[in-house]
Design a protein around this motif. Sequence first.
Motif, PDB file in Angstrom:
ATOM      1  N   CYS A 153       0.836  -1.209   0.000  1.00 52.87           N
ATOM      2  CA  CYS A 153       0.000   0.000   0.000  1.00 52.87           C
ATOM      3  C   CYS A 153       0.867   1.254   0.000  1.00 52.87           C
ATOM      4  O   CYS A 153       0.577   2.231  -0.706  1.00 52.87           O
TER       5      CYS A 153
ATOM      6  N   VAL B 112     -16.377  -0.230   8.264  1.00 52.76           N
ATOM      7  CA  VAL B 112     -15.333   0.760   7.967  1.00 52.76           C
ATOM      8  C   VAL B 112     -15.894   1.862   7.076  1.00 52.76           C
ATOM      9  O   VAL B 112     -15.681   3.065   7.320  1.00 52.76           O
TER      10      VAL B 112
ATOM     11  N   VAL C 280      -8.582  -0.132   4.281  1.00 57.88           N
ATOM     12  CA  VAL C 280      -8.296   0.743   5.426  1.00 57.88           C
ATOM     13  C   VAL C 280      -7.057   1.580   5.146  1.00 57.88           C
ATOM     14  O   VAL C 280      -7.049   2.811   5.324  1.00 57.88           O
ATOM     15  N   ARG C 281      -5.988   0.926   4.721  1.00 54.08           N
ATOM     16  CA  ARG C 281      -4.719   1.637   4.512  1.00 54.08           C
ATOM     17  C   ARG C 281      -4.811   2.669   3.394  1.00 54.08           C
ATOM     18  O   ARG C 281      -4.308   3.793   3.530  1.00 54.08           O
TER      19      ARG C 281
ATOM     20  N   LEU D  20     -16.113   5.827   8.048  1.00 54.11           N
ATOM     21  CA  LEU D  20     -15.412   6.845   7.262  1.00 54.11           C
ATOM     22  C   LEU D  20     -16.386   7.890   6.722  1.00 54.11           C
ATOM     23  O   LEU D  20     -16.066   9.087   6.682  1.00 54.11           O
TER      24      LEU D  20
ATOM     25  N   LEU E  48      -7.886   9.891   2.048  1.00 54.21           N
ATOM     26  CA  LEU E  48      -9.038  10.659   2.519  1.00 54.21           C
ATOM     27  C   LEU E  48      -8.700  12.114   2.816  1.00 54.21           C
ATOM     28  O   LEU E  48      -9.465  13.017   2.467  1.00 54.21           O
ATOM     29  N   ALA E  49      -7.554  12.361   3.443  1.00 59.34           N
ATOM     30  CA  ALA E  49      -7.203  13.736   3.814  1.00 59.34           C
ATOM     31  C   ALA E  49      -7.130  14.638   2.590  1.00 59.34           C
ATOM     32  O   ALA E  49      -7.607  15.787   2.610  1.00 59.34           O
TER      33      ALA E  49
ATOM     34  N   SER F 201      -7.591   4.087   2.139  1.00 61.37           N
ATOM     35  CA  SER F 201      -8.515   5.164   2.522  1.00 61.37           C
ATOM     36  C   SER F 201      -7.828   6.138   3.467  1.00 61.37           C
ATOM     37  O   SER F 201      -8.008   7.358   3.353  1.00 61.37           O
ATOM     38  N   ARG F 202      -7.063   5.618   4.394  1.00 58.59           N
ATOM     39  CA  ARG F 202      -6.322   6.465   5.331  1.00 58.59           C
ATOM     40  C   ARG F 202      -5.341   7.367   4.592  1.00 58.59           C
ATOM     41  O   ARG F 202      -5.163   8.537   4.943  1.00 58.59           O
ATOM     42  N   ALA F 203      -4.744   6.832   3.531  1.00 58.56           N
ATOM     43  CA  ALA F 203      -3.756   7.604   2.776  1.00 58.56           C
ATOM     44  C   ALA F 203      -4.397   8.687   1.914  1.00 58.56           C
ATOM     45  O   ALA F 203      -3.823   9.767   1.735  1.00 58.56           O
TER      46      ALA F 203
END
Length: 262
Positions: A71, A162, A116-117, A166, A123-124, A119-121
């Motif tokens: 990822c 999840v 998860v990984r 989110l 989303l911001a 989306s975390r990367a």
Amino acid sequence: MKIDLSGKTALITGSTAGIGYAIAKGLAGSGADVVINGRGRDKVDAAARKLEGTGAKVRGITADVSTAAGCKALVTALPDVDILINNAGIFEPKNFVDIPDEDWSRFFEVNVMSGVRLSRAYLAGMLKRNWGRIVFISSESGLNIPVEMIHYGMTKTAQLSVARGLAQLTRGTGVTVNSVLPGPTMSEGVETFVKDLAKQNGQSVDEAAANFVKQHRPSSLLQRFASVDEIANMVVYIASKEASATNGAALRAEGGIVNTIA
């Protein structure tokens, strides 16, 4: 309604074939710049070339999204996306008593943690730009846990949790997070599974497919496997600008298997 995703970059994980490739094709047909992803360079390159042949703007990135390192490598190669389709996933029918701890962990890493990984990367950046789409390709198995592969059903339920969580982080923005729940779909992997069933039972592929639905998904209103394009159509819509009022939803494309009015 004309869906126009010109100027938007879309990443579809696990998109060298099957539902993922159909989604990539659909998004490209709507004008998006598409990024094909898979674990094998040859398959990624072949899928990208095939899609380029339709006149689409496409690139391929080889990365194993079932691992944190994979990822990270993908995000390094593609720092920002407007549309993230968390499609990478695996399934395997297996009796519950025969599923070892390693399989539970492997299914969770591939089917859940990849989304998860990533989306975390991403989303911001979506929130900063005030526009973005994250879509988890879950399954009706997340609601109707299949007794023949409980570990798979568990991961699909987790994806729904999840995605909803989110979505709540996007309140008041132009970013949405949704899930799409396919039912039995005749992708390449499933087609191989059905062919094996046909061989085991001395049936034609069509007979094996029909019997599978009748025996294992008897509540289906569709009474057949869906095509990959039928699933992709739902995903393309929910990734569009026109779907701006749909957020935090679990959208069923499973042919009415889940016997509920909601």
